[in-house]
Design an enzyme around this catalytic site. Structure first.
Site, PDB file in Angstrom:
ATOM      1  CB  SER A   1     -16.787   6.588  19.820  1.00  0.00           C
ATOM      2  OG  SER A   1     -16.563   5.255  20.475  1.00  0.00           O
TER       3      SER A   1
ATOM      4  CB  SER B   1     -16.717   5.621  23.755  1.00  0.00           C
ATOM      5  OG  SER B   1     -15.726   6.384  23.126  1.00  0.00           O
TER       6      SER B   1
ATOM      7  CE  LYS C   1     -18.842   2.543  19.607  1.00  0.00           C
ATOM      8  NZ  LYS C   1     -17.927   2.729  20.783  1.00  0.00           N
TER       9      LYS C   1
END
Ligand code: GLN
Length: 477
Positions: free
Chosen positions: A149, A173, A74
């Protein structure tokens, strides 16, 4: 493409495939970034390191389960000399001068980094729409969100451009997108993995967390990331775990002797299609030998309110460093220092980030901090105490991940509706517990994936993973 890291590792070990071949296949599956899952693609670097790894393997064999395995991070993980944006315009040009813990450990294990994945800005969101780099598409159905997310990380595993991906789970997330995409996602106990070099959102909640295709893969990754790190004083001194060996040693297709707690209210409040699959999973647990017991988590209903006070308060402080001078975006043509701050932050952050900074600043402001922040911390304690009491009756808690499946992008949820998608994931972060999200089929309404989570006691990650692994084995056989 092999089923999971474990299978690919065995092929590498037997020299039946090379890391260069695995990497080339992942890059091919990524194509021209068709799902916008990546913000930065490091293909040249990946092919180069795969070549280097292949030389190491041909000389002295594989040195770890991750040696030669392509993966993604990420874009919230700091990577030395590789642009790290946190999904925000604020860091559009930020090239870190140092390596964060997660990137360092995965490099040390011989993993091959394919690139940095798309996410909601600073990890704030549930749909992957709060981003300066365009939303990530869910290939299962482009009308539906991938979840956030860490949506880009989930999609990188789903589209098979990575064998695994590291996301971050502050309030769900990783578990939410795993659930929306039919993948396995694992949030370790808070403090298990060093947060050094993980761009901070809510520091008392943030935890690095992997996505993958099997429970065993979660253990393989955890083992690589639990070496003690002097750079994070909140990391628990539990270095060098051997979850993978533990799982393999305790492998069996029965769950006899384990008690699984569930809170009926959680299940009853889910949408009908999700509820049906949850009940089927409970039945499977029972038929595999686990004993089901009812537990109560009465304070969890306050968790969204508590979380959005604590997480935004911590974020308002953590994000103060983005001032237009130290890092990244700096507004042009400003006449004074204060104007630089105001213009850079106004232009650099998206609306959702600004909303949270405002909320957090308010909750911490003098005269209000007792009423909001301190009060929220007390209720947080009650949420944890509920879990402690539940674990007097059971080994693990079974819970939904989300009351619904993935939702359509054009549903245009309000911020508050969006916050409610975290209702079942947030209590786990507030209590600092480990939890694994496991897929359990598809919805009879819209054919999108469904799943559940199993929540363990703090630092009982190995036993949790082993139980989840045996559950999956039992279900498959
Ligand atoms: N959806 C939650 C939020 O927006 C969770 C975020 C996360 O886990 N990073 O805060």
């Amino acid at each position: 493409m092999f089923a999971d890291i474990f299978e690919a590792h065995n092929k590498l070990k037997k020299k039946e495939i090379s890391s260069a071949e695995l990497t080339a296949e992942c890059l091919k599956n990524l194509g021209a970034n068709k799902n916008n899952s990546f913000i930065s693609i490091t293909s040249e670097l990946a092919l180069e390191s795969a070549k280097k790894v292949d030389q190491e393997i041909s000389k002295s064999g594989v040195s770890s389960y991750l040696h030669g395995i392509p993966y993604s991070l990420k874009d919230l993980f700091i990577t030395k000399n590789i642009r790290t944006t946190a999904g925000s315009k604020m860091l559009h040009n930020y090239i870190p001068p140092y390596e964060g813990y997660v990137a360092k450990m995965l490099k040390k294990a011989g993993g091959v980094l394919v690139g940095k994945t798309g996410c909601d800005e600073f990890g704030m969101g549930s749909s992957n729409d709060n981003t300066a780099y365009g939303p990530v598409t869910n290939p299962l159905d482009p009308n539906y969100v991938p979840g956030g997310s860490s949506g880009g990380s989930a999609i990188s595993v789903l589209e098979k451009s990575s064998y695994f991906s590291m996301g971050t789970d502050t309030g769900g997330s990783v578990r939410l997108p795993a659930n929306f995409c039919g993948l396995v996602g694992f949030k370790p106990s808070y403090g298990r993995i060093s947060r050094y070099g993980q761009i901070a959102y809510g520091s008392s909640l943030d935890q690095a967390a992997p996505f993958g295709n099997s429970v065993l893969d979660m253990a393989i990754i955890l083992d690589q990331l639990t070496e003690n790190d002097p750079n994070d004083s909140t990391q628990a001194p539990l270095g060098n775990t051997k979850s993978t060996e533990y799982i393999l040693k305790n492998e069996k297709a029965s769950l006899k002797g384990f008690k699984v707690g569930y809170y009926p209210e959680f299940i009853e409040n889910c949408r009908e299609d999700v509820q049906k699959n949850l009940k089927e999973s409970l039945e499977k647990l029972r038929s595999l030998g686990a004993e089901l017991v009812e537990v109560e988590l009465p304070h969890s209903k306050y968790s969204v309110a508590v979380y959005y006070i604590i997480a935004t308060s911590e974020a308002s402080s953590n994000l103060a460093r983005f001032d237009g001078i130290h890092y990244g975006y700096s507004a042009k043509n400003q006449t004074g220092l204060e104007q630089v701050y105001v213009a850079s932050r106004s232009e650099g952050f998206c609306d959702e980030v600004k909303r949270r900074i405002l909320l957090g600043t308010f909750c911490l402001s003098s005269g209000y901090s007792d009423e909001y922040f301190n009060h929220a911390c007390k209720v947080r304690r009650l949420i944890r105490t509920d879990f402690d009491k539940a674990y007097e009756k059971c080994d693990f808690v079974f819970s939904p991940v989300c009351a619904t499946t993935s939702f359509r992008r054009d549903e245009d949820l309000t911020p508050l509706q969006m916050y409610m998608t975290d209702l079942y994931t947030i209590p786990v972060n507030l209590a600092g517990l480990p939890s694994i999200a496991i897929p359990n089929g598809t919805s009879s309404q819209n054919k999108m994936p469904t799943g559940f989570q199993l929540i363990g006691k703090a630092f009982d990650d190995e036993r949790l993973l082993s139980f989840a692994h045996n559950f999956m084995k039992g279900v498959k056989s």
